[in-house]
Write a protein that holds these residues in place. Structure first.
Motif, PDB file in Angstrom:
ATOM      1  N   GLY A  71      42.945 -12.096  36.522  1.00 43.79           N
ATOM      2  CA  GLY A  71      42.485 -11.740  35.200  1.00 43.79           C
ATOM      3  C   GLY A  71      43.205 -10.522  34.686  1.00 43.79           C
ATOM      4  O   GLY A  71      44.289 -10.168  35.153  1.00 43.79           O
ATOM      5  N   LEU A  72      42.583  -9.871  33.720  1.00 41.73           N
ATOM      6  CA  LEU A  72      43.142  -8.698  33.070  1.00 41.73           C
ATOM      7  C   LEU A  72      42.497  -7.439  33.617  1.00 41.73           C
ATOM      8  O   LEU A  72      41.266  -7.358  33.721  1.00 41.73           O
ATOM      9  CB  LEU A  72      42.917  -8.783  31.561  1.00 41.73           C
ATOM     10  CG  LEU A  72      43.388  -7.601  30.722  1.00 41.73           C
ATOM     11  CD1 LEU A  72      44.903  -7.472  30.778  1.00 41.73           C
ATOM     12  CD2 LEU A  72      42.920  -7.765  29.280  1.00 41.73           C
ATOM     13  N   ALA A  73      43.326  -6.480  33.970  1.00 45.02           N
ATOM     14  CA  ALA A  73      42.848  -5.182  34.421  1.00 45.02           C
ATOM     15  C   ALA A  73      43.656  -4.089  33.759  1.00 45.02           C
ATOM     16  O   ALA A  73      44.819  -4.292  33.389  1.00 45.02           O
ATOM     17  CB  ALA A  73      42.947  -5.060  35.939  1.00 45.02           C
ATOM     18  N   GLN A  74      43.049  -2.933  33.606  1.00 44.95           N
ATOM     19  CA  GLN A  74      43.760  -1.776  33.095  1.00 44.95           C
ATOM     20  C   GLN A  74      44.481  -1.052  34.224  1.00 44.95           C
ATOM     21  O   GLN A  74      44.102  -1.180  35.388  1.00 44.95           O
ATOM     22  CB  GLN A  74      42.793  -0.827  32.396  1.00 44.95           C
ATOM     23  CG  GLN A  74      42.186  -1.407  31.131  1.00 44.95           C
ATOM     24  CD  GLN A  74      41.399  -0.387  30.348  1.00 44.95           C
ATOM     25  OE1 GLN A  74      40.741   0.467  30.927  1.00 44.95           O
ATOM     26  NE2 GLN A  74      41.469  -0.475  29.038  1.00 44.95           N
ATOM     27  N   PRO A  75      45.536  -0.320  33.901  1.00 43.48           N
ATOM     28  CA  PRO A  75      46.179   0.488  34.937  1.00 43.48           C
ATOM     29  C   PRO A  75      45.159   1.377  35.640  1.00 43.48           C
ATOM     30  O   PRO A  75      44.314   2.003  34.999  1.00 43.48           O
ATOM     31  CB  PRO A  75      47.201   1.304  34.156  1.00 43.48           C
ATOM     32  CG  PRO A  75      47.529   0.451  32.976  1.00 43.48           C
ATOM     33  CD  PRO A  75      46.231  -0.227  32.607  1.00 43.48           C
ATOM     34  N   GLY A  76      45.245   1.396  36.961  1.00 38.36           N
ATOM     35  CA  GLY A  76      44.279   2.121  37.762  1.00 38.36           C
ATOM     36  C   GLY A  76      43.060   1.318  38.149  1.00 38.36           C
ATOM     37  O   GLY A  76      42.261   1.779  38.981  1.00 38.36           O
ATOM     38  N   GLY A  77      42.910   0.140  37.589  1.00 41.23           N
ATOM     39  CA  GLY A  77      41.770  -0.702  37.879  1.00 41.23           C
ATOM     40  C   GLY A  77      41.934  -1.517  39.142  1.00 41.23           C
ATOM     41  O   GLY A  77      42.912  -1.367  39.886  1.00 41.23           O
ATOM     42  N   SER A  78      40.967  -2.410  39.373  1.00 36.96           N
ATOM     43  CA  SER A  78      40.933  -3.210  40.592  1.00 36.96           C
ATOM     44  C   SER A  78      40.635  -4.663  40.289  1.00 36.96           C
ATOM     45  O   SER A  78      39.954  -4.994  39.314  1.00 36.96           O
ATOM     46  CB  SER A  78      39.858  -2.681  41.552  1.00 36.96           C
ATOM     47  OG  SER A  78      40.134  -1.359  41.976  1.00 36.96           O
ATOM     48  N   GLY A  96      48.755 -22.600  46.968  1.00 40.34           N
ATOM     49  CA  GLY A  96      47.802 -22.749  45.897  1.00 40.34           C
ATOM     50  C   GLY A  96      48.491 -22.866  44.550  1.00 40.34           C
ATOM     51  O   GLY A  96      49.719 -22.804  44.435  1.00 40.34           O
ATOM     52  N   GLN A  97      47.684 -23.045  43.510  1.00 40.84           N
ATOM     53  CA  GLN A  97      48.209 -23.262  42.171  1.00 40.84           C
ATOM     54  C   GLN A  97      48.585 -21.974  41.458  1.00 40.84           C
ATOM     55  O   GLN A  97      49.271 -22.013  40.429  1.00 40.84           O
ATOM     56  CB  GLN A  97      47.175 -24.026  41.326  1.00 40.84           C
ATOM     57  CG  GLN A  97      46.052 -23.178  40.741  1.00 40.84           C
ATOM     58  CD  GLN A  97      45.044 -22.686  41.763  1.00 40.84           C
ATOM     59  OE1 GLN A  97      45.017 -23.127  42.907  1.00 40.84           O
ATOM     60  NE2 GLN A  97      44.198 -21.754  41.333  1.00 40.84           N
ATOM     61  N   GLY A  98      48.161 -20.852  41.981  1.00 41.63           N
ATOM     62  CA  GLY A  98      48.458 -19.568  41.384  1.00 41.63           C
ATOM     63  C   GLY A  98      47.340 -19.064  40.496  1.00 41.63           C
ATOM     64  O   GLY A  98      46.601 -19.840  39.889  1.00 41.63           O
ATOM     65  N   THR A  99      47.220 -17.755  40.425  1.00 38.54           N
ATOM     66  CA  THR A  99      46.269 -17.119  39.534  1.00 38.54           C
ATOM     67  C   THR A  99      46.953 -15.940  38.852  1.00 38.54           C
ATOM     68  O   THR A  99      47.659 -15.160  39.489  1.00 38.54           O
ATOM     69  CB  THR A  99      44.990 -16.681  40.282  1.00 38.54           C
ATOM     70  OG1 THR A  99      44.026 -16.186  39.348  1.00 38.54           O
ATOM     71  CG2 THR A  99      45.273 -15.607  41.327  1.00 38.54           C
ATOM     72  N   GLN A 100      46.766 -15.837  37.544  1.00 36.83           N
ATOM     73  CA  GLN A 100      47.449 -14.823  36.758  1.00 36.83           C
ATOM     74  C   GLN A 100      46.761 -13.478  36.902  1.00 36.83           C
ATOM     75  O   GLN A 100      45.546 -13.368  36.743  1.00 36.83           O
ATOM     76  CB  GLN A 100      47.480 -15.229  35.281  1.00 36.83           C
ATOM     77  CG  GLN A 100      48.106 -14.192  34.356  1.00 36.83           C
ATOM     78  CD  GLN A 100      49.597 -14.073  34.531  1.00 36.83           C
ATOM     79  OE1 GLN A 100      50.300 -15.087  34.554  1.00 36.83           O
ATOM     80  NE2 GLN A 100      50.089 -12.842  34.670  1.00 36.83           N
ATOM     81  N   VAL A 101      47.553 -12.452  37.174  1.00 34.63           N
ATOM     82  CA  VAL A 101      47.093 -11.073  37.168  1.00 34.63           C
ATOM     83  C   VAL A 101      47.888 -10.326  36.110  1.00 34.63           C
ATOM     84  O   VAL A 101      49.120 -10.306  36.154  1.00 34.63           O
ATOM     85  CB  VAL A 101      47.264 -10.404  38.540  1.00 34.63           C
ATOM     86  CG1 VAL A 101      46.989  -8.907  38.454  1.00 34.63           C
ATOM     87  CG2 VAL A 101      46.354 -11.060  39.562  1.00 34.63           C
TER      88      VAL A 101
END
Length: 135
Positions: free
Chosen positions: A10-17, A126-131
């Motif tokens: 998913g979507l994370a901000q810089p410094g996130g997890s 696997g099919q992959g997951t977007q980061v």
């Protein structure tokens, strides 16, 4: 045949997890306890890159290995009873943005970094997951 399914991207901000999961299954029975497993990633226009491996080393032993750019930030683990591997990603950076792929192979890669870091050594994907890491 082994099927691998990633989740948790998913979507994370810089410094996130984020925590990625990879669940293994088969038409009959599977236990990943004697499998070497890994995460690779691929950004647009770039080649597939090794991220981390959790390699079976014989018996009940495993070896965790990381590419230098994620050491101290990412943690790879597994729960054999759940046939699931995880990648805990902390302190995320924009350069971590990529499609992350789970990979597995039945065998002991714990003594050979050239094998466990080489995508061609893995039989199941696997099919992959977007980061995506962006402010």
């Amino acid at each position: 045949q082994v099927q691998l399914v990633e989740s948790g991207g998913g979507l994370a901000q810089p410094g996130g997890s984020l925590r990625l999961s990879c669940a293994a299954s088969a038409r009959t029975f599977i236990s990943i306890s004697s499998y070497s497993m890994a995460w690779f990633r691929q950004a647009p226009g770039k080649e597939r890159e090794f991220v981390a491996a959790h390699s079976w080393s014989g018996g009940n032993t495993y070896l965790a290995d990381y590419t230098d750019s994620v050491k101290g930030r990412f943690t790879i683990s597994r729960v054999n009873a759940k046939n699931t591997m995880y990648l805990q990603m902390n302190s995320l950076k924009p350069e971590d943005t990529a499609v992350y792929y789970c990979a597995a192979a039945k065998g002991n890669y714990g003594r050979d970094p050239e094998r466990r870091r080489n995508s061609y050594e893995y039989d199941f994907w696997g099919q992959g997951t977007q980061v995506t890491v962006s402010s």
